[in-house]
Write a protein that holds these residues in place. Structure first.
Motif, mmCIF file in Angstrom:
data_model
loop_
_atom_site.group_PDB
_atom_site.id
_atom_site.type_symbol
_atom_site.label_atom_id
_atom_site.label_comp_id
_atom_site.label_asym_id
_atom_site.label_seq_id
_atom_site.Cartn_x
_atom_site.Cartn_y
_atom_site.Cartn_z
ATOM 1 N N ALA A 273 37.081 73.270 41.204
ATOM 2 C CA ALA A 273 36.128 72.257 40.766
ATOM 3 C C ALA A 273 35.799 71.277 41.885
ATOM 4 C CB ALA A 273 36.687 71.505 39.551
ATOM 5 N N GLY A 274 36.800 70.964 42.699
ATOM 6 C CA GLY A 274 36.564 70.067 43.825
ATOM 7 C C GLY A 274 35.624 70.671 44.849
ATOM 8 N N GLN A 277 32.058 70.416 43.398
ATOM 9 C CA GLN A 277 31.502 69.068 43.493
ATOM 10 C C GLN A 277 31.164 68.717 44.943
ATOM 11 O OE1 GLN A 277 30.757 67.144 40.703
ATOM 12 N NE2 GLN A 277 29.565 66.118 42.294
ATOM 13 N N ILE A 280 27.840 70.317 45.693
ATOM 14 C CA ILE A 280 26.751 69.590 45.037
ATOM 15 C C ILE A 280 26.440 68.303 45.783
ATOM 16 C CG2 ILE A 280 26.135 68.336 42.944
ATOM 17 C CD1 ILE A 280 27.875 70.459 41.429
ATOM 18 N N ASP A 281 27.481 67.557 46.133
ATOM 19 C CA ASP A 281 27.283 66.295 46.849
ATOM 20 C C ASP A 281 26.652 66.532 48.225
ATOM 21 O OD1 ASP A 281 28.369 64.949 44.709
ATOM 22 O OD2 ASP A 281 30.350 64.689 45.628
ATOM 23 N N PRO A 324 29.016 75.452 37.532
ATOM 24 C CA PRO A 324 28.663 74.047 37.769
ATOM 25 C C PRO A 324 27.625 73.838 38.878
ATOM 26 C CG PRO A 324 31.032 74.283 37.497
ATOM 27 C CD PRO A 324 30.475 75.671 37.568
ATOM 28 N N THR A 328 24.059 72.291 37.753
ATOM 29 C CA THR A 328 23.788 70.939 38.234
ATOM 30 C C THR A 328 22.527 70.904 39.076
ATOM 31 O OG1 THR A 328 26.149 70.397 38.220
ATOM 32 C CG2 THR A 328 24.708 68.976 39.525
#
Length: 399
Positions: A273-274, A277, A280-281, A324, A328
């Motif tokens: 998950a990290g 993210q 995405i960032d 995700p 996203t």
């Protein structure tokens, strides 16, 4: 347009009788990949050039757009870039795994490799063991450097590039015929067993039911690499997300940015998950055009011969990264293309890398392709598409 490569290390496999003729990828529950497959380009790609050894080094160079026949100088030097070793042109870098050898034999050469990763030893424990090796083995012209988990380095100044065997290629085999002919290297490996086998770290590991990390194993020799700038070559600003020094080293050589993710460790229980993210960032907040998300877990489970854990690794990637990231970016209204593929197969049957072509899936949020019902080895083969020059595949992503 934003661009993503989702690299599932060693994910490709062979049909298994234990899975009623399915591969781990076919058997895994991959709702997100299969949904994308229905509207994506599906095909096969040869990531390892014919005549070159199948490995994550050559294969990932191909996937990221560098012809291994031109740029490859060895695996360990790429990891040296990641660690920050300033190699001179005449230096030779060796990968220094901390492995588990059998203990019942009297002579070192009669021992067998039981685990190339020493139960995926933690970096914290490995650091202590590497300090013991530095104290006991370093001499003029030979320096050790600590990496991550079981993966470390030895630099031989003014050294020779030797053809040495990867430990995951000879699991359970007698090591004698695979030891270096060079007397100094062989002597250091033998002495490493004496230093490590009854080290307090390993005694504590035995009490916890874990394998001891009781020997150094040298392989992957090479000289200083020289990669062209990724941004100049492909005109996109890129970032690497990986827990593995090899991939980080490729990024350093290609002048890409390495994004560190807390809890990412290269094992089955990495921070999926990290990584999602972070990707995405990078694409939405840090203004990168391209991210390369690398997950080592399927490869490690292939080396361990664990069918269930390899399936679990694939399912984790699907549910915790691909889902995700795609959802996203869609919800944010970002146009993107995502290339999903393994670097090479790591079949459960052989527990090491092979050089066969691997399936790829290229998704474009702005287009609909006549894809397949699922993404796996079978759908890739049935597509009739085969990119023989793996390093050219990235141009499909950027076109």
């Amino acid at each position: 347009m934003k661009y993503v490569i989702m690299l599932c290390d060693g994910m490709a496999d062979e049909p298994l009788t234990e899975l009623k003729g399915q591969t781990p990828l076919e058997a895994a529950v991959t709702l997100n990949m299969d949904k994308l497959a229905q509207v994506s380009e599906i095909g096969m790609v040869r990531t390892v050039p014919k005549g070159m050894a199948p490995g994550s080094d050559t294969a990932n160079l191909s996937v990221i757009g560098y012809d291994p026949k031109k740029y490859y100088t060895g695996r360990s030097p790429l990891e040296a870039l990641s660690i920050g070793v300033d190699m001179k042109q005449e230096d030779v870098s060796f990968r220094c795994n901390i492995v588990t050898l059998s203990e019942e034999e009297e002579n070192y050469e009669d021992r067998h490799i039981l685990d190339h990763s020493s139960d995926e030893i933690s970096t914290e424990e490995a650091e202590v063991l590497m300090e013991a090796l530095k104290e006991g083995l370093e001499q003029d012209g030979y320096q050790f450097y600590t990496g991550i988990s079981y993966r470390h380095l030895l630099i031989w100044e003014h050294g020779k590039v030797l053809d040495l065997t990867a430990p995951h290629d000879i699991l359970t085999k007698r090591i004698g015929e695979y030891l270096p002919e060079d007397g100094v290297l062989r002597g250091m490996m033998e002495k490493s067993y004496d230093i490590l086998n009854h080290h307090p770290i390993n005694e504590a590991r035995r009490k916890r039911g874990m394998k001891p990390a009781n020997s150094a194993w040298f392989w992957g020799a090479g000289t200083r690499p020289c990669l062209d700038s990724f941004e100049k070559q492909y005109h996109v600003k890129g970032a690497m997300i990986s827990a593995v020094d090899l991939l980080k080293g490729i990024a350093v050589g290609a002048q890409m940015h390495n994004i560190e993710v807390e809890g990412a460790n290269g094992g089955l229980h990495t921070n999926y998950a990290g990584k999602a993210q972070a990707a995405i960032d990078a694409l939405t907040k840090e203004k990168y055009d391209f991210v390369y998300i690398h997950v080592e877990a399927p490869d490690e489970m292939g080396h361990q011969g664990s069918i269930c854990d390899k399936i679990k690794a694939i399912e984790n990637i699907d549910a915790q990264i691909i889902g995700p990231v795609t959802e996203t970016l869609k919800n944010l209204g970002v146009d993107f293309r995502m290339l999903v593929l393994p670097d090479h197969p790591t079949p459960i049957r052989v527990r090491t890398h092979t050089g066969e072509p691997v399936p790829y899936m290229l998704y474009d949020s702005t287009k609909v392709h006549a894809g397949a019902s699922a993404y796996n080895e079978k759908s890739g083969q049935e597509s009739g598409i085969l990119e023989e020059e793996g390093y050219r595949l990235i141009t499909h992503l950027f076109q």
